[in-house]
Design a protein around this motif. Structure first.
Motif, PDB file in Angstrom:
ATOM      1  N   ALA A 122      63.111 -33.611  -9.788  1.00  0.00           N
ATOM      2  CA  ALA A 122      61.654 -33.661 -10.362  1.00  0.00           C
ATOM      3  C   ALA A 122      61.896 -34.693 -11.371  1.00  0.00           C
ATOM      4  CB  ALA A 122      61.582 -32.026 -11.060  1.00  0.00           C
ATOM      5  N   ASP A 123      62.921 -34.615 -12.305  1.00  0.00           N
ATOM      6  CA  ASP A 123      63.132 -35.725 -13.336  1.00  0.00           C
ATOM      7  C   ASP A 123      62.697 -37.026 -12.800  1.00  0.00           C
ATOM      8  OD1 ASP A 123      63.553 -33.555 -14.941  1.00  0.00           O
ATOM      9  OD2 ASP A 123      65.709 -34.020 -15.235  1.00  0.00           O
ATOM     10  N   ALA A 143      56.901 -41.697 -12.052  1.00  0.00           N
ATOM     11  CA  ALA A 143      55.494 -41.943 -12.219  1.00  0.00           C
ATOM     12  C   ALA A 143      54.967 -42.438 -13.516  1.00  0.00           C
ATOM     13  CB  ALA A 143      54.714 -40.488 -12.191  1.00  0.00           C
ATOM     14  N   GLU A 144      55.906 -42.437 -14.542  1.00  0.00           N
ATOM     15  CA  GLU A 144      55.728 -42.956 -15.957  1.00  0.00           C
ATOM     16  C   GLU A 144      56.101 -44.643 -15.634  1.00  0.00           C
ATOM     17  OE1 GLU A 144      54.952 -43.872 -19.921  1.00  0.00           O
ATOM     18  OE2 GLU A 144      54.478 -42.171 -18.437  1.00  0.00           O
ATOM     19  N   ARG A 145      57.047 -44.868 -14.872  1.00  0.00           N
ATOM     20  CA  ARG A 145      57.343 -46.138 -14.519  1.00  0.00           C
ATOM     21  C   ARG A 145      56.156 -46.965 -13.759  1.00  0.00           C
ATOM     22  NH1 ARG A 145      62.899 -44.265 -14.010  1.00  0.00           N
ATOM     23  NH2 ARG A 145      62.412 -43.763 -11.891  1.00  0.00           N
ATOM     24  N   ASP A 146      55.635 -46.141 -12.885  1.00  0.00           N
ATOM     25  CA  ASP A 146      54.317 -46.898 -11.984  1.00  0.00           C
ATOM     26  C   ASP A 146      53.309 -47.023 -13.231  1.00  0.00           C
ATOM     27  OD1 ASP A 146      56.113 -46.605  -9.867  1.00  0.00           O
ATOM     28  OD2 ASP A 146      55.301 -44.723  -8.940  1.00  0.00           O
ATOM     29  N   ARG A 147      53.080 -46.075 -13.753  1.00  0.00           N
ATOM     30  CA  ARG A 147      52.067 -46.120 -14.732  1.00  0.00           C
ATOM     31  C   ARG A 147      52.105 -47.448 -15.788  1.00  0.00           C
ATOM     32  NH1 ARG A 147      50.584 -45.617 -19.897  1.00  0.00           N
ATOM     33  NH2 ARG A 147      52.637 -45.408 -20.358  1.00  0.00           N
ATOM     34  N   ALA A 150      67.265 -40.414 -18.688  1.00  0.00           N
ATOM     35  CA  ALA A 150      66.780 -41.250 -17.815  1.00  0.00           C
ATOM     36  C   ALA A 150      67.547 -41.105 -16.302  1.00  0.00           C
ATOM     37  CB  ALA A 150      66.929 -42.667 -17.929  1.00  0.00           C
ATOM     38  N   VAL A 151      67.131 -41.167 -15.174  1.00  0.00           N
ATOM     39  CA  VAL A 151      67.603 -41.054 -13.827  1.00  0.00           C
ATOM     40  C   VAL A 151      67.425 -42.032 -12.916  1.00  0.00           C
ATOM     41  CG1 VAL A 151      67.751 -39.465 -11.986  1.00  0.00           C
ATOM     42  CG2 VAL A 151      67.470 -38.344 -13.809  1.00  0.00           C
ATOM     43  N   ALA A 204      69.936 -30.642  -7.433  1.00  0.00           N
ATOM     44  CA  ALA A 204      69.251 -31.746  -6.648  1.00  0.00           C
ATOM     45  C   ALA A 204      67.666 -31.381  -6.987  1.00  0.00           C
ATOM     46  CB  ALA A 204      69.573 -31.594  -5.362  1.00  0.00           C
ATOM     47  N   ARG A 205      67.307 -30.358  -6.950  1.00  0.00           N
ATOM     48  CA  ARG A 205      65.967 -30.046  -7.453  1.00  0.00           C
ATOM     49  C   ARG A 205      65.349 -30.488  -8.884  1.00  0.00           C
ATOM     50  NH1 ARG A 205      66.854 -25.163  -4.527  1.00  0.00           N
ATOM     51  NH2 ARG A 205      66.917 -24.169  -6.486  1.00  0.00           N
ATOM     52  N   VAL A 206      66.373 -30.199  -9.807  1.00  0.00           N
ATOM     53  CA  VAL A 206      66.039 -30.714 -11.192  1.00  0.00           C
ATOM     54  C   VAL A 206      65.865 -32.214 -11.301  1.00  0.00           C
ATOM     55  CG1 VAL A 206      66.890 -30.732 -13.525  1.00  0.00           C
ATOM     56  CG2 VAL A 206      66.781 -28.315 -11.976  1.00  0.00           C
TER      57      VAL A 206
END
Length: 215
Positions: free
Chosen positions: A62-63, A69-73, A3-4, A57-59
């Motif tokens: 992206a995570d 997106a999953e939290r929003d869902r 988790a980030v 930073a990119r990785v």
């Protein structure tokens, strides 16, 4: 995937920006001193650090975006479920209120039962003191006399002490066993407060309670 948090994302992006700034400074120094081995080495090291920081930073971003997106869902699904379960929530409120009321009644009943059991135990001890004062000790054959543990025999009938707490505890365990035999409370055993006589009195009372319930 680990988790980030937003804070972690901000930190790695800040580190990437700092590394990029250091690379620009190293480029300027190398451009000004192209023949300097030290400037070349610092430039190469700065390139490596900047590339690594940018890739990290990119990785991480992206995570974070995937997790966001999953939290929003899940948040949207939760809002929908809350609306659709509004009626169930009302039922839950009523059932919990009924459960609390039943427990309050049970607590009051337990208080009365402990008081009654305690009074019975006190009267047994008082009878033992009376018989002892009369010089009547039960030696195993007399129909009337006091035992050393303060239980008494009167007219051939034994009246043991009774520990009210262990009586109610055993009743609770039996109820749990009947409804939820795998519950941890179903395996609880309390040693009676008062020794062998209190255990005997507990068992006498429990047998009478069970008889009343069956009747």
């Amino acid at each position: 995937m680990i988790a980030v948090t937003t804070e972690q994302l901000a930190q790695v992006e800040e580190e990437a920006a700092e590394a990029d700034g250091e690379l620009k400074e190293a480029e300027r120094a190398y451009a000004s001193h192209r023949s300097s081995p030290d400037a070349y080495e610092r430039h190469q090291e700065a390139i490596g650090r900047a590339d690594h920081a940018a890739a990290r930073a990119r990785v991480v971003r992206a995570d974070w975006e995937e997790q966001q997106a999953e939290r929003d869902r899940r948040a949207a699904a939760g809002e929908l479920a809350a609306r659709e379960l509004a009626g169930a929530v009302e039922g839950l409120g009523r059932s919990r209120a009924a459960a609390v009321e039943a427990v309050v009644e049970a607590v009051a009943a337990m208080g009365r039962a402990l008081g009654a059991l305690g009074e019975h135990d006190r009267l047994v001890r008082a009878a033992a003191a009376d018989l002892t004062a009369r010089g009547l000790r039960h030696e195993g054959v007399e129909p009337t006399g006091a035992n050393l543990d303060e239980s008494v025999w009167i007219g051939g009938v034994k009246w043991p002490l009774v520990d009210g707490g262990s009586v109610l505890g055993r009743c609770l365990v039996e109820q749990v066993v009947a409804g939820h035999p795998r519950h941890s409370m179903a395996r609880l055993v309390w040693a009676p407060y008062g020794g062998v006589s209190a255990a005997e009195g507990r068992d006498v009372v429990l047998a009478m309670v069970r008889g009343e319930r069956r009747g």
